[in-house]
Scaffold this motif. Structure first.
Motif, short mmCIF file in Angstrom:
data_model
loop_
_atom_site.label_atom_id
_atom_site.label_comp_id
_atom_site.label_asym_id
_atom_site.label_seq_id
_atom_site.Cartn_x
_atom_site.Cartn_y
_atom_site.Cartn_z
N PRO A 150 48.30 73.31 123.87
CA PRO A 150 48.59 72.55 122.65
C PRO A 150 47.32 72.05 121.98
O PRO A 150 46.42 71.53 122.65
N ILE A 151 47.23 72.23 120.67
CA ILE A 151 46.08 71.77 119.89
C ILE A 151 46.57 70.72 118.92
O ILE A 151 47.34 71.01 118.00
N SER A 152 46.16 69.48 119.12
CA SER A 152 46.61 68.37 118.28
C SER A 152 45.80 68.33 117.00
O SER A 152 44.56 68.35 117.02
N ILE A 153 46.51 68.28 115.87
CA ILE A 153 45.89 68.20 114.55
C ILE A 153 46.38 66.93 113.88
O ILE A 153 47.58 66.68 113.82
N SER B 264 53.80 67.53 115.88
CA SER B 264 53.72 68.32 117.12
C SER B 264 52.42 69.10 117.14
O SER B 264 51.89 69.49 116.09
N PRO B 265 51.87 69.35 118.32
CA PRO B 265 50.63 70.12 118.40
C PRO B 265 50.85 71.58 118.02
O PRO B 265 51.95 72.11 118.12
N VAL B 266 49.79 72.22 117.57
CA VAL B 266 49.82 73.64 117.22
C VAL B 266 49.42 74.46 118.43
O VAL B 266 48.54 74.08 119.20
N ARG B 267 50.07 75.57 118.60
CA ARG B 267 49.72 76.52 119.67
C ARG B 267 49.40 77.88 119.06
O ARG B 267 50.01 78.27 118.06
N LEU B 268 48.46 78.56 119.66
CA LEU B 268 48.14 79.90 119.17
C LEU B 268 49.31 80.86 119.40
O LEU B 268 49.48 81.81 118.65
N GLY B 269 50.11 80.61 120.42
CA GLY B 269 51.32 81.38 120.65
C GLY B 269 51.05 82.77 121.20
O GLY B 269 49.93 83.15 121.53
N MET C 277 43.94 88.29 110.07
CA MET C 277 45.10 88.27 110.95
C MET C 277 45.18 86.95 111.69
O MET C 277 46.25 86.32 111.77
N PHE C 278 44.07 86.51 112.23
CA PHE C 278 44.03 85.26 112.99
C PHE C 278 44.39 84.07 112.10
O PHE C 278 45.20 83.20 112.49
N VAL C 279 43.80 84.01 110.92
CA VAL C 279 44.06 82.87 110.02
C VAL C 279 45.52 82.84 109.59
O VAL C 279 46.14 81.77 109.53
N ARG C 280 46.09 83.98 109.31
CA ARG C 280 47.51 84.01 108.90
C ARG C 280 48.42 83.56 110.04
O ARG C 280 49.45 82.92 109.81
N VAL C 281 48.07 83.91 111.28
CA VAL C 281 48.85 83.46 112.42
C VAL C 281 48.83 81.93 112.51
O VAL C 281 49.87 81.29 112.73
N ILE C 282 47.65 81.35 112.33
CA ILE C 282 47.52 79.89 112.39
C ILE C 282 48.23 79.24 111.20
O ILE C 282 48.95 78.24 111.36
N ILE C 283 48.06 79.81 110.01
CA ILE C 283 48.68 79.24 108.81
C ILE C 283 50.20 79.25 108.92
O ILE C 283 50.88 78.29 108.54
N ALA C 284 50.75 80.34 109.45
CA ALA C 284 52.21 80.43 109.59
C ALA C 284 52.74 79.29 110.45
O ALA C 284 53.76 78.67 110.13
N GLN C 285 52.03 78.99 111.54
CA GLN C 285 52.45 77.88 112.41
C GLN C 285 52.26 76.54 111.73
O GLN C 285 53.11 75.65 111.82
N MET C 286 51.15 76.37 111.03
CA MET C 286 50.87 75.09 110.40
C MET C 286 51.87 74.78 109.29
O MET C 286 52.29 73.63 109.12
#
Length: 553
Positions: A392-395, A400-405, A538-547
């Motif tokens: 879990p990455i707390s922002i 809730s914390p973000v996870r890379l998944g 690809m990485f940024v879109r994965v993070i943005i989708a979760q955020m």
């Protein structure tokens, strides 16, 4: 025919394999069909899966979830492993500017999606699905689904939203490229403006006439300049010498020097005179230049040497050979003492035949060993990636914390292992064919399962008014950001059109559009810029989708 009916309709492990294999086989076959010069390639597996689901074909939900997850993890990890060795180098060089353009396109599309939520009254979960389909980014969808499930929301509608917008997401980027070329591209924009040659080395012959280097050893000369070079041969009074660090130069010595391409003029200033002979042609037979010294390419297949610095091996003193160049994939590197060797590197060594035999044995030079993929290290890397994805990455500002998944964790781990594996003595080498097969297999299985899951409600959704709205919004989210960034990039005159196409295709995660660009534009610039932009995008879109899910759901 009862056995056929049982093979595809009665839930079992065999039935699951048969259904997925059928969908993948049909999808890959139909994906090769071109209509108007355009083919959808591997993306057609997704559409075949939708049709199969629509006509009632299904497999056990638990098995479906397992196969979908396993396919996604294989794809994203091996993708990260593939781009890892050159990822950070690309970011530090021209890739940084290219990635800024890609991030700008991602930012425009994301802001549009967020702004459209209150206007259209579409929930953020569905809007993220529309964005994933519009950008043909199925790993981002996987990350969004994980975030929705973590919050207790239904993730099925997000996959459905991706399914209805994916087709125009593929075609939208191609249409944008067509519009840019027809109305804005000038003939000068099609001329390549950057040298993308992956040969970073230059071979030149120089005569020692500079008094400052006469009487000095090669080690002393090397220490007095910041320019990196390697002297592979010395011709002196009709004799050939394989030099070592203690070799003293004399006036009139002829040196065969390997250096970086931009250092040609520096070498001429250092030694005094350049011999006008082209030593960089592919047709040169190095073993017929002189009778006593040969040149040989050997493969580094000894695991114990993985990650070792070339200078620490003391090859000149131990074996009497020089390493002039290192071939890593398609890239030619200068064999400096601080270069870390990687499992699978091909080294050009120069020396007497007997010395070369001993050095060849030292490096292993076993092509058969390299032909066997390191399945154990790949699975270990996937395990580490899944573990990373659960952290879990707390922002600040997020409940809730973000996870890379399951999508973000393995791709980050793949990039790290590919880039830093040799330093940690972790063997990350995988043959090109094995890497390509794993990526295609993983993506094919994932797309088949994704389409099969979404297919049961696909057409019922499209024919509804909200389904048509989803299709229209997905098309807008594809073509507007692509055209906007493409127009601005063309106006700056910094890049040729091929490079811009690669930026657009990479940031939109659209290999199908890249295939179209490669077929219609001369040169390799689309593929090169695509490879530079795709991993970070690809990485940024994965993070943005979760955020987006965590902030607004």
């Amino acid at each position: 025919m009862d056995w056929v009916n049982g093979l595809f309709s009665i839930h079992s492990s065999i039935q699951a394999v048969a259904v997925i294999a059928l969908i993948v086989a049909c999808g890959l076959a139909l994906g090769k069909v071109k209509v108007g010069g355009i083919s959808l390639g591997i993306a057609f597996v997704f559409f075949v899966g939708i049709l199969a689901g629509h006509f009632g074909l299904n497999i056990d939900p638990i098995v479906l979830d397992y196969a979908e997850t396993f396919g996604l993890v294989i794809f994203v990890y091996t993708l990260g492993l593939h781009v890892g060795p050159h990822f950070f180098v690309s970011l530090r060089q021209e890739g940084f500017a290219l990635n800024m353009w890609g991030l700008a396109l991602i930012a425009v599309g994301t802001l549009m999606a967020v702004a459209l939520c209150p206007i259209t009254h579409i929930g953020i979960g569905d809007m993220v699905g529309l964005l994933c389909g519009a950008t043909t980014n199925t790993p981002a969808l996987g990350a969004a689904q994980q975030a929705l499930q973590h919050l207790g929301h239904n993730s099925g509608s997000a996959a459905l939203a991706t399914a209805v917008t994916y087709p125009l997401g593929v075609l939208g980027v191609i249409l944008a490229i067509l519009l840019l070329r027809k109305f804005l591209v000038k003939p000068s924009d099609l001329v390549v403006r950057q040298d993308h040659d992956e040969n970073h080395t230059y071979i030149g012959q120089f005569v020692v006439v500079n008094p400052a280097v006469v009487g000095r050893t090669l080690a002393q000369i090397s220490q007095s300049t910041r320019t990196k070079f390697i002297v592979s041969r010395v011709w002196r009074s009709g004799q050939v010498i394989v030099p070592i660090a203690s070799t003293v130069l004399r006036e009139g010595d002829n040196l065969l020097v390997v250096t970086n391409r931009e250092n040609e003029s520096t070498m001429e200033l250092l030694f005094g005179k350049k011999v006008e002979k082209d030593w960089n042609k592919e047709q040169i037979d190095w073993n017929h230049i002189d009778s006593k010294v040969e040149s040989r390419v050997v493969v580094m297949s000894r695991a114990v040497l993985n990650g070792k610095r070339l200078g620490h091996l003391h090859l000149r003193y131990t074996y009497g050979v020089n390493v002039s160049r290192v071939f890593r994939g398609d890239v030619k590197l200068l064999a400096t003492d601080d270069l870390r060797l990687q499992y699978g590197d091909r080294l050009t060594i120069v020396g007497e035949p007997k010395a070369l035999d001993n050095a060849e044995h030292f490096f292993g030079n076993s092509v058969k060993t390299l032909s066997e993929p390191n399945v154990g290290s790949i699975l270990l890397g996937m395990l580490l990636g899944l573990a990373l994805g659960t952290i879990p990455i707390s922002i600040p500002g997020m409940a809730s914390p973000v996870r890379l998944g399951i999508a973000g964790g393995p791709i980050v781990m793949g990039i790290l292992v590919g880039a830093l594996g040799p330093k940690m003595h972790f063997i990350s080498y995988t043959t090109h064919s094995a890497s390509l097969m794993l990526r295609r297999l993983g993506l094919s299985v994932y797309l088949a399962c994704l389409g099969l899951d979404a297919g049961k409600d696909f057409f019922a959704t499209v024919i509804r008014p909200e389904g048509l709205l989803w299709v229209g919004l997905g098309f807008v989210l594809t073509i507007v950001p692509t055209l906007l960034i493409g127009i601005i990039a063309l106006r700056t005159k910094k890049y040729d059109f091929g490079t811009i196409c690669g930026i657009l295709c990479g940031s939109m995660a659209n290999p199908m559009a890249l295939s179209y660009a490669n077929d219609t534009i001369e040169g390799d610039t689309p593929s090169i810029s695509y490879a530079s932009v795709y991993p970070l995008g690809m990485f940024v879109r994965v993070i943005i989708a979760q955020m987006l899910v965590m902030f607004f759901a």
